[in-house]
Scaffold this motif. Structure first.
Motif, mmCIF file in Angstrom:
data_model
loop_
_atom_site.group_PDB
_atom_site.id
_atom_site.type_symbol
_atom_site.label_atom_id
_atom_site.label_comp_id
_atom_site.label_asym_id
_atom_site.label_seq_id
_atom_site.Cartn_x
_atom_site.Cartn_y
_atom_site.Cartn_z
ATOM 1 N N UNK A 148 -1.084 -56.516 -87.674
ATOM 2 C CA UNK A 148 -1.983 -55.214 -86.727
ATOM 3 C C UNK A 148 -1.654 -53.459 -86.821
ATOM 4 N N UNK A 149 -1.510 -52.734 -86.720
ATOM 5 C CA UNK A 149 -0.574 -51.165 -86.104
ATOM 6 C C UNK A 149 -1.654 -50.192 -85.938
ATOM 7 N N UNK A 150 -0.338 -49.615 -84.910
ATOM 8 C CA UNK A 150 -1.218 -48.903 -84.202
ATOM 9 C C UNK A 150 -0.969 -47.660 -84.978
ATOM 10 N N UNK A 151 -2.544 -46.922 -85.444
ATOM 11 C CA UNK A 151 -2.623 -45.741 -86.208
ATOM 12 C C UNK A 151 -1.870 -45.259 -85.538
ATOM 13 N N UNK A 169 -8.399 -47.506 -96.625
ATOM 14 C CA UNK A 169 -6.999 -47.212 -97.605
ATOM 15 C C UNK A 169 -6.568 -49.226 -96.602
ATOM 16 N N UNK A 170 -7.883 -49.719 -96.113
ATOM 17 C CA UNK A 170 -7.270 -50.567 -94.447
ATOM 18 C C UNK A 170 -7.494 -51.860 -94.973
ATOM 19 N N UNK A 171 -6.352 -52.587 -95.897
ATOM 20 C CA UNK A 171 -6.986 -53.624 -95.875
ATOM 21 C C UNK A 171 -8.129 -54.483 -94.807
ATOM 22 N N UNK A 172 -8.610 -55.765 -95.461
ATOM 23 C CA UNK A 172 -9.401 -56.362 -94.358
ATOM 24 C C UNK A 172 -9.134 -57.773 -93.457
ATOM 25 N N UNK A 173 -8.007 -57.836 -93.915
ATOM 26 C CA UNK A 173 -7.324 -59.218 -93.041
ATOM 27 C C UNK A 173 -6.482 -57.833 -92.278
ATOM 28 N N UNK A 174 -5.705 -57.139 -92.245
ATOM 29 C CA UNK A 174 -5.120 -55.477 -90.780
ATOM 30 C C UNK A 174 -6.476 -54.695 -90.112
ATOM 31 N N UNK A 175 -5.852 -54.534 -88.856
ATOM 32 C CA UNK A 175 -6.412 -54.497 -87.653
ATOM 33 C C UNK A 175 -5.664 -53.063 -87.120
ATOM 34 N N UNK A 176 -6.409 -52.249 -86.913
ATOM 35 C CA UNK A 176 -5.611 -50.573 -86.818
ATOM 36 C C UNK A 176 -5.371 -50.482 -85.123
ATOM 37 N N UNK A 177 -4.908 -49.989 -84.632
ATOM 38 C CA UNK A 177 -4.905 -50.343 -82.944
ATOM 39 C C UNK A 177 -4.595 -48.401 -82.736
ATOM 40 N N UNK A 178 -5.698 -48.448 -82.233
ATOM 41 C CA UNK A 178 -5.613 -47.134 -81.341
ATOM 42 C C UNK A 178 -5.246 -46.753 -80.184
ATOM 43 N N UNK A 179 -4.992 -45.982 -79.585
ATOM 44 C CA UNK A 179 -4.779 -45.753 -78.427
ATOM 45 C C UNK A 179 -5.339 -44.349 -77.653
ATOM 46 N N UNK A 180 -5.402 -44.955 -76.387
ATOM 47 C CA UNK A 180 -6.270 -44.062 -75.359
ATOM 48 C C UNK A 180 -5.742 -44.348 -73.776
ATOM 49 N N UNK A 181 -5.750 -42.759 -73.617
ATOM 50 C CA UNK A 181 -5.426 -42.910 -71.957
ATOM 51 C C UNK A 181 -7.390 -43.298 -71.071
ATOM 52 N N UNK A 182 -6.729 -43.974 -70.063
ATOM 53 C CA UNK A 182 -8.114 -43.909 -69.717
ATOM 54 C C UNK A 182 -8.956 -43.013 -69.495
#
Length: 299
Positions: free
Chosen positions: A38-41, A62-75
């Motif tokens: 898990x990688x916050x990008x 570029x994102x392997x199938x077993x890797x989850x990307x994380x994105x941040x957002x304010x509410x």
């Protein structure tokens, strides 16, 4: 614990000169090699560079199938919508939404009541669910009560449970509740007690991954993380070599190697420490202090 690298977001925003697109891609590949799943990008709505980086990862596959990307957002609605626009075509993603809940920020920054702040969290949670359904995706969700350690524990629990009521997490699609020690207000055993209180009282507990985001303002980031994992946390957001805003996020290398020294396989590969150090120093322009545990030149 489950490891989530926040090097490309928290770590990048803390640099004197933020990484270029090419450097971020190189760093992302290093994190994948080390074994982060898990990688916050980034914070795609924050700037064009952040947005472009996520699009590059998706469009160049570029994102392997077993890797989850994380994105941040304010509410906040426009920021959430921009984030989903950036995610188009992404297979595995965690959308991480946050708003501040602390007493000081309610009083001094937002001048809002507990009810108002809870409403911001719930509205954000609803929009995440709605936009994910519209996109026909199965993104996972994460919520952070920012400044958790400065928030009354009962109120932090109330807000997190209200968010979980919106998301209704299931065994095959768990929600993440992330508890930041945003400016490390308390000693490690106090943070661990707060985490334990949340772990014992959160709704849908079996379908919640309880996550930590420890900072190092009092120099106790590693201790915070170690004690809080013993108190029930299952996941840690961290940076290589303790990079991050102010005094840094908790050091992933020290934490993982501490586990290893106690006979626990951290499932992160730090076997080629010199190469990891060299890449890190090149792309971040940061220097690894000579006495850094496990990785310093004098160690």
């Amino acid at each position: 614990p489950v490891w989530c690298s926040v090097d490309l977001r928290d770590g990048n925003q803390a640099l004197v000169i933020p990484m270029s697109l090419e450097q971020k891609v190189e760093f992302f590949k290093l994190l994948v090699e080390v074994g982060f799943k898990e990688i916050e990008v980034g914070f795609p709505a924050a700037s064009e560079t952040e947005y472009e980086f996520l699009r590059t990862l998706i469009e160049q596959d570029l994102i392997p199938d077993d890797v989850t990307v994380q994105v941040l957002t304010q509410a906040r609605e426009h920021i959430i919508r921009k984030t989903f626009e950036a995610l188009k075509g992404c297979k595995n993603a965690i959308v991480h939404v946050y708003n501040s809940t602390s007493y000081a920020q309610r009083q001094q920054v937002f001048k809002k009541s507990k009810e108002d702040i809870l409403k911001i969290a719930v509205e954000g949670a609803k929009l995440l669910k709605e936009l994910t359904e519209e996109a026909g995706e199965k993104y996972r969700f994460e919520y952070s009560p920012e400044s958790f350690t400065g928030t009354e524990p009962e109120y932090a629990l109330e807000v997190c449970n209200a968010v979980l009521d919106v998301w209704q997490p299931t065994a095959d699609r768990k929600a993440i509740i992330n508890l930041p020690s945003t400016v490390e207000l308390s000693m490690p055993h106090v943070y661990a007690s707060q985490v334990e209180y949340m772990s014992k009282n959160l709704k849908y507990r079996d379908n919640v991954v309880l996550s930590l985001h420890p900072h190092n303002d009092r120099g106790c980031g590693v201790a915070d993380a170690e004690l809080a994992v013993l108190a029930g946390a299952q996941r840690i957001e961290c940076c290589l070599f303790g990079n991050g805003e102010r005094t840094g996020n908790v050091d992933a290398v020290t934490l993982a190697m501490n586990l290893y020294s106690h006979g626990v396989d951290p499932r992160l590969d730090f076997s080629d420490m010199p190469e990891i150090c060299a890449t890190y120093e090149r792309v971040t322009r940061m220097h690894i202090y000579e006495r850094t545990p496990y990785a310093g030149q004098l160690v």
